[in-house]
Design a protein around this motif. Structure first.
Motif, short mmCIF file in Angstrom:
data_model
loop_
_atom_site.label_atom_id
_atom_site.label_comp_id
_atom_site.label_asym_id
_atom_site.label_seq_id
_atom_site.Cartn_x
_atom_site.Cartn_y
_atom_site.Cartn_z
N CYS A 1 -5.66 8.06 0.79
CA CYS A 1 -5.66 7.07 -0.27
C CYS A 1 -6.75 6.03 0.00
O CYS A 1 -6.90 5.57 1.13
CB CYS A 1 -4.29 6.40 -0.31
SG CYS A 1 -4.03 5.30 -1.69
N GLN A 2 -7.50 5.68 -1.04
CA GLN A 2 -8.50 4.62 -0.96
C GLN A 2 -8.11 3.54 -1.96
O GLN A 2 -8.01 3.80 -3.16
CB GLN A 2 -9.89 5.15 -1.31
CG GLN A 2 -10.42 6.19 -0.36
CD GLN A 2 -11.75 6.74 -0.85
OE1 GLN A 2 -12.01 6.82 -2.04
NE2 GLN A 2 -12.59 7.13 0.09
N TYR A 3 -7.91 2.35 -1.45
CA TYR A 3 -7.51 1.22 -2.29
C TYR A 3 -8.77 0.51 -2.78
O TYR A 3 -9.64 0.17 -1.99
CB TYR A 3 -6.62 0.28 -1.49
CG TYR A 3 -5.44 1.01 -0.88
CD1 TYR A 3 -4.34 1.35 -1.66
CD2 TYR A 3 -5.46 1.41 0.45
CE1 TYR A 3 -3.28 2.06 -1.12
CE2 TYR A 3 -4.40 2.12 0.99
CZ TYR A 3 -3.31 2.43 0.21
OH TYR A 3 -2.27 3.14 0.74
N CYS B 1 -6.91 2.56 -7.39
CA CYS B 1 -6.72 3.38 -6.20
C CYS B 1 -7.08 4.82 -6.54
O CYS B 1 -6.95 5.24 -7.70
CB CYS B 1 -5.24 3.27 -5.81
SG CYS B 1 -4.72 4.35 -4.50
N GLN B 2 -7.54 5.57 -5.54
CA GLN B 2 -7.75 7.01 -5.73
C GLN B 2 -7.40 7.72 -4.44
O GLN B 2 -7.41 7.11 -3.37
CB GLN B 2 -9.17 7.33 -6.17
CG GLN B 2 -10.23 7.01 -5.16
CD GLN B 2 -11.62 7.27 -5.72
OE1 GLN B 2 -11.80 7.54 -6.89
NE2 GLN B 2 -12.61 7.18 -4.86
N GLY B 3 -7.06 8.99 -4.56
CA GLY B 3 -6.69 9.72 -3.35
C GLY B 3 -6.39 11.17 -3.64
O GLY B 3 -6.59 11.65 -4.76
N PHE C 1 1.62 8.63 -6.34
CA PHE C 1 0.99 9.96 -6.35
C PHE C 1 2.05 11.03 -6.56
O PHE C 1 1.88 11.94 -7.37
CB PHE C 1 0.28 10.24 -5.02
CG PHE C 1 -1.00 9.49 -4.78
CD1 PHE C 1 -1.58 8.63 -5.71
CD2 PHE C 1 -1.65 9.64 -3.56
CE1 PHE C 1 -2.75 7.95 -5.46
CE2 PHE C 1 -2.83 8.97 -3.29
CZ PHE C 1 -3.40 8.13 -4.24
N TYR D 1 1.56 3.20 -3.48
CA TYR D 1 0.58 4.05 -4.15
C TYR D 1 0.83 5.52 -3.82
O TYR D 1 0.69 6.39 -4.68
CB TYR D 1 -0.84 3.65 -3.78
CG TYR D 1 -1.23 2.29 -4.30
CD1 TYR D 1 -1.80 2.14 -5.57
CD2 TYR D 1 -1.03 1.14 -3.54
CE1 TYR D 1 -2.16 0.90 -6.05
CE2 TYR D 1 -1.39 -0.11 -4.01
CZ TYR D 1 -1.95 -0.23 -5.26
OH TYR D 1 -2.31 -1.46 -5.74
N ILE D 2 1.23 5.80 -2.59
CA ILE D 2 1.55 7.17 -2.18
C ILE D 2 2.76 7.67 -2.97
O ILE D 2 2.80 8.82 -3.42
CB ILE D 2 1.82 7.25 -0.66
CG1 ILE D 2 0.64 6.70 0.15
CG2 ILE D 2 2.18 8.67 -0.25
CD1 ILE D 2 -0.68 7.39 -0.07
N SER E 1 -3.66 14.61 -2.31
CA SER E 1 -2.55 15.13 -1.52
C SER E 1 -2.66 16.65 -1.47
O SER E 1 -3.12 17.27 -2.44
CB SER E 1 -1.19 14.71 -2.09
OG SER E 1 -0.98 15.25 -3.38
N HIS F 1 0.80 -1.23 0.00
CA HIS F 1 0.00 0.00 0.00
C HIS F 1 0.83 1.28 0.00
O HIS F 1 0.43 2.29 -0.55
CB HIS F 1 -0.97 0.01 1.19
CG HIS F 1 -0.31 0.02 2.52
ND1 HIS F 1 0.13 -1.13 3.14
CD2 HIS F 1 0.01 1.05 3.33
CE1 HIS F 1 0.68 -0.81 4.30
NE2 HIS F 1 0.62 0.50 4.43
N TYR G 1 -5.96 12.09 -7.41
CA TYR G 1 -5.30 11.07 -8.23
C TYR G 1 -6.24 9.90 -8.45
O TYR G 1 -6.99 9.52 -7.55
CB TYR G 1 -4.06 10.53 -7.52
CG TYR G 1 -3.09 11.59 -7.08
CD1 TYR G 1 -2.07 12.02 -7.92
CD2 TYR G 1 -3.18 12.15 -5.81
CE1 TYR G 1 -1.18 13.00 -7.51
CE2 TYR G 1 -2.30 13.12 -5.39
CZ TYR G 1 -1.29 13.53 -6.25
OH TYR G 1 -0.42 14.50 -5.83
#
Length: 138
Positions: A60-62, A102-104, A28, A24-25, A106, A21, A90
């Motif tokens: 972040c949402q997986y 994934c979406q999120g 971004f 993913y950050i 920052s 996980h 993102y």
């Protein structure tokens, strides 16, 4: 803007064979730097001008798993900008199927060499105009 493309590396996976996980950050951030480059303000230029844009917060949402060898497209969009702070949204999607992985978001601020927040409207109007236009395009 064209999405940032990333091919999943083996070291990004965990013991279950899926992308860890934390990566993913990182993706971004990769997409944020790519977006700035596409706008003509690569991070090397930003730093050369005496500015930085640190992360203030990230979420972040997986949605679905990504595995070694997959290629993803990372779409980055400016969704808030006020001259001092900027928020990007993102979406990471499988490059072949388009499935959302994934979406999120920052949040960032802009700082000068002295480490204090700055208003780009006053200190770098050209970049302010470009980021404002991105917000208007969304």
């Amino acid at each position: 803007m064209t999405p940032c493309e990333h091919k999943v590396q083996y070291y990004e996976t965990d013991g279950m064979g899926i992308v860890h996980h934390s990566n993913y950050i990182r993706w971004f951030e990769e997409a944020r730097v790519d977006l700035l480059e596409q706008l003509g303000y690569g991070y090397d230029r930003i730093e050369a001008e005496g500015f930085s844009s640190p992360v203030l917060e990230v979420a972040c949402q997986y949605k679905t798993m990504t595995r070694f060898g997959d290629t993803v497209h990372i779409f980055a969009h400016v969704v808030e900008y006020n001259g001092v702070r900027m928020t990007l949204h993102y979406e990471i999607c499988d490059a072949q199927t388009g499935v959302l992985r994934c979406q999120g978001e920052s949040r960032h601020c802009f700082m000068g060499r002295d480490g204090r927040p700055v208003s780009l409207r006053r200190s770098w109007p050209a970049l302010d105009k470009v980021l404002s236009a991105q917000l208007a395009d969304e």
